[in-house]
Design an enzyme around this catalytic site. Structure first.
Site, PDB file in Angstrom:
ATOM      1  CB  SER A   1      24.046  26.066  17.926  1.00  0.00           C
ATOM      2  OG  SER A   1      22.897  26.479  16.906  1.00  0.00           O
TER       3      SER A   1
ATOM      4  CE1 TYR B   1      21.832  29.230  21.473  1.00  0.00           C
ATOM      5  CE2 TYR B   1      21.987  29.343  19.081  1.00  0.00           C
ATOM      6  CZ  TYR B   1      21.610  29.255  20.211  1.00  0.00           C
ATOM      7  OH  TYR B   1      20.999  27.594  19.699  1.00  0.00           O
TER       8      TYR B   1
HETATM    9  N1  NAP Z   1      15.880  24.533  17.406  1.00  0.00           N
HETATM   10  C1  NAP Z   1      16.764  24.604  16.488  1.00  0.00           C
HETATM   11  O1  NAP Z   1      16.280  24.781  15.652  1.00  0.00           O
HETATM   12  C2  NAP Z   1      17.883  24.713  17.577  1.00  0.00           C
HETATM   13  C3  NAP Z   1      19.950  24.195  16.324  1.00  0.00           C
HETATM   14  C4  NAP Z   1      20.412  23.787  17.359  1.00  0.00           C
HETATM   15  C5  NAP Z   1      21.125  23.814  18.119  1.00  0.00           C
HETATM   16  N2  NAP Z   1      19.486  24.372  19.333  1.00  0.00           N
HETATM   17  C6  NAP Z   1      19.835  23.246  20.690  1.00  0.00           C
HETATM   18  O2  NAP Z   1      18.799  23.034  21.345  1.00  0.00           O
HETATM   19  C7  NAP Z   1      18.880  22.985  22.665  1.00  0.00           C
HETATM   20  C8  NAP Z   1      17.435  23.433  22.558  1.00  0.00           C
HETATM   21  O3  NAP Z   1      16.874  23.666  22.187  1.00  0.00           O
HETATM   22  P1  NAP Z   1      15.322  23.864  21.470  1.00  0.00           P
HETATM   23  O4  NAP Z   1      14.847  24.682  20.147  1.00  0.00           O
HETATM   24  O5  NAP Z   1      13.957  23.029  22.630  1.00  0.00           O
HETATM   25  O6  NAP Z   1      14.897  25.416  22.960  1.00  0.00           O
HETATM   26  P2  NAP Z   1      13.429  25.687  23.355  1.00  0.00           P
HETATM   27  O7  NAP Z   1      12.385  24.899  23.152  1.00  0.00           O
HETATM   28  O8  NAP Z   1      13.036  27.348  24.063  1.00  0.00           O
HETATM   29  O9  NAP Z   1      14.108  25.512  25.105  1.00  0.00           O
HETATM   30  C9  NAP Z   1      14.360  25.444  26.189  1.00  0.00           C
HETATM   31  C10 NAP Z   1      14.584  24.641  27.193  1.00  0.00           C
HETATM   32  O10 NAP Z   1      16.150  25.104  27.668  1.00  0.00           O
HETATM   33  C11 NAP Z   1      15.325  25.350  29.033  1.00  0.00           C
HETATM   34  N3  NAP Z   1      15.586  26.621  29.540  1.00  0.00           N
HETATM   35  C12 NAP Z   1      16.576  27.674  29.684  1.00  0.00           C
HETATM   36  N4  NAP Z   1      17.180  28.002  30.772  1.00  0.00           N
HETATM   37  C13 NAP Z   1      17.028  27.624  31.225  1.00  0.00           C
HETATM   38  C14 NAP Z   1      17.693  27.704  32.734  1.00  0.00           C
HETATM   39  N5  NAP Z   1      18.460  28.276  33.848  1.00  0.00           N
HETATM   40  N6  NAP Z   1      18.069  26.454  33.629  1.00  0.00           N
HETATM   41  C15 NAP Z   1      17.514  24.874  33.011  1.00  0.00           C
HETATM   42  N7  NAP Z   1      16.383  25.203  31.961  1.00  0.00           N
HETATM   43  C16 NAP Z   1      16.175  26.494  31.229  1.00  0.00           C
HETATM   44  C17 NAP Z   1      13.457  26.457  29.328  1.00  0.00           C
HETATM   45  O11 NAP Z   1      12.925  26.187  30.170  1.00  0.00           O
HETATM   46  P3  NAP Z   1      11.582  26.807  30.658  1.00  0.00           P
HETATM   47  O12 NAP Z   1      10.946  26.009  29.863  1.00  0.00           O
HETATM   48  O13 NAP Z   1      11.768  27.270  31.612  1.00  0.00           O
HETATM   49  O14 NAP Z   1      12.117  28.297  29.696  1.00  0.00           O
HETATM   50  C18 NAP Z   1      13.868  24.564  27.815  1.00  0.00           C
HETATM   51  O15 NAP Z   1      13.190  23.333  28.609  1.00  0.00           O
HETATM   52  C19 NAP Z   1      19.074  24.611  23.001  1.00  0.00           C
HETATM   53  O16 NAP Z   1      20.961  24.012  23.814  1.00  0.00           O
HETATM   54  C20 NAP Z   1      18.976  25.197  21.618  1.00  0.00           C
HETATM   55  O17 NAP Z   1      20.194  25.910  21.794  1.00  0.00           O
HETATM   56  C21 NAP Z   1      18.273  24.329  18.948  1.00  0.00           C
END
Ligand code: NAP
Length: 321
Positions: free
Chosen positions: A162, A187
């Site tokens: 990230s 985070y």
């Molecule tokens: N969105 C952004 O702008 C952004 C920017 C930089 C990096 N990222 C990174 O990109 C990745 C995805 O982000 P996102 O925005 O798509 O997040 P999101 O919509 O919140 O989705 C997170 C996912 O992680 C799963 N998860 C959380 N805890 C878990 C656990 N204990 N075991 C298995 N699965 C688990 C969630 O499952 P549940 O549905 O069961 O909770 C969900 O499928 C993350 O690593 C985040 O740090 C995102």
């Protein structure tokens, strides 16, 4: 009359087209957190290549909804669910044992949790929740998957970092924010730990002569409000969509946030130890290889982090094959 061989025109490498991915029938991919957000779109896009895609998800109901949505967008998709809870380290061996694959061409370490407010939370194992889920869970999962990945020539481990890690530095004496817990910083540090791990893993794979590659990606800024609807996995009201439009100048939706990971899985030109992210200021756009931020090349910190995580988990991902 004998034919004279004619010089062939040099084939130019085709630019990567996020909407026309190479076929990948016969290959298998695992996406952690494939039930929602960016992970859902990574899974949907990979399913469109004809590969088998396994959604690692702790919630069976959410996973079933995601599978149904992928099948409705990708006719004939080969997708299924694997129960996976990254916050429960001991359960990961059972999950991997249940994978039932004889090859694994890539795992995308995508799942993540970002908490906004205190109090500091711990997993059942007593680890800080974000560090445990985002980093330790994927560290242990890599070890559990190692025999399968190393037995698959050219396999890939794709770790999601990230931008939040760019301004952070690890405190190796307080990896779990026990003394001074600030959610955003914790985070960012958990994402930095993942990225340092991804690069250290690649160095260890190279040193061992493995053909498995470790690649780090980041999605830029990926907002739900800019994401195409996939009910019931992700839904936007018209109001949310309209309010989100101006943000589209700066950032993107989660289907575009998936592009760097999908390219890291599929593009034969992607090399181990690289970092891929969106083209426009690292925030939005098509995927490209990025120069590493200075602190990502800190091999001493990466090695100390690896040793600390080995001590915390009893797993050494590079020695588990
Ligand atoms: N969105 C952004 O702008 C952004 C920017 C930089 C990096 N990222 C990174 O990109 C990745 C995805 O982000 P996102 O925005 O798509 O997040 P999101 O919509 O919140 O989705 C997170 C996912 O992680 C799963 N998860 C959380 N805890 C878990 C656990 N204990 N075991 C298995 N699965 C688990 C969630 O499952 P549940 O549905 O069961 O909770 C969900 O499928 C993350 O690593 C985040 O740090 C995102």
């Amino acid at each position: 009359m004998s034919s004279v061989p004619q010089p062939q025109p040099r084939t130019q490498p085709q630019p990567w087209d996020v909407h026309r991915l190479p076929r990948a029938e016969g290959r298998s991919f695992l996406v952690t957190g494939g039930n929602a957000g960016i992970g859902y779109f990574v899974a949907e896009q990979l399913a469109g290549t004809g590969a088998t895609v396994v959604l690692g998800s702790r919630d069976a109901t959410k996973a079933e909804a995601a599978l149904a949505s992928i099948r409705s967008h990708v006719p004939g998709a080969r997708v299924r669910h694997l129960r996976l809870d990254l916050a429960d380290l001991a359960s990961l061996k059972t999950s991997v044992d249940a994978l039932g694959l004889d090859r694994l061409d890539a795992v995308v370490h995508n799942a993540g949790v970002a908490l906004d407010d205190p109090p500091r939370r711990e997993t059942g194992d007593g680890h800080e929740l974000m560090f445990a889920t985002n980093h330790l869970g994927h560290f242990v999962l890599t070890g559990r998957l190692a025999p399968l990945l190393l037995a698959t020539p050219g396999s890939r481990i794709v770790t999601t970092g990230s931008f939040a890690a760019k301004t952070e530095r690890l405190d190796l004496d307080d990896l779990q924010s026990t003394h001074d817990y600030r959610p955003k910083r914790t985070y960012g540090r958990s994402k930095l730990a993942q990225m340092l791990f991804g690069f250290e893993l690649d160095r260890r794979l190279r040193a061992a002569g493995s053909t498995t590659r470790s690649v780090v990606v980041h999605p830029g800024g990926a907002l739900d409000s800019l994401t195409p609807s996939r009910p019931p996995v992700s839904e936007r009201t018209t109001g949310e969509r309209l309010r989100g439009l101006p943000l589209g100048l700066l950032v993107q939706g989660k289907e575009a946030g998936a592009w760097p990971a999908v390219r890291a899985v599929l593009d034969p030109d992607v090399r181990g130890g690289q970092m891929w992210g969106p083209r426009v200021f690292g925030l939005r756009g098509r995927p490209r290889a990025e120069p590493l931020w200075d602190h990502l090349a800190d091999t001493a910190t990466a090695a100390r982090l690896w040793a600390a995580c080995h001590d915390l988990t009893g797993v050494d991902p590079a020695s588990e094959a």
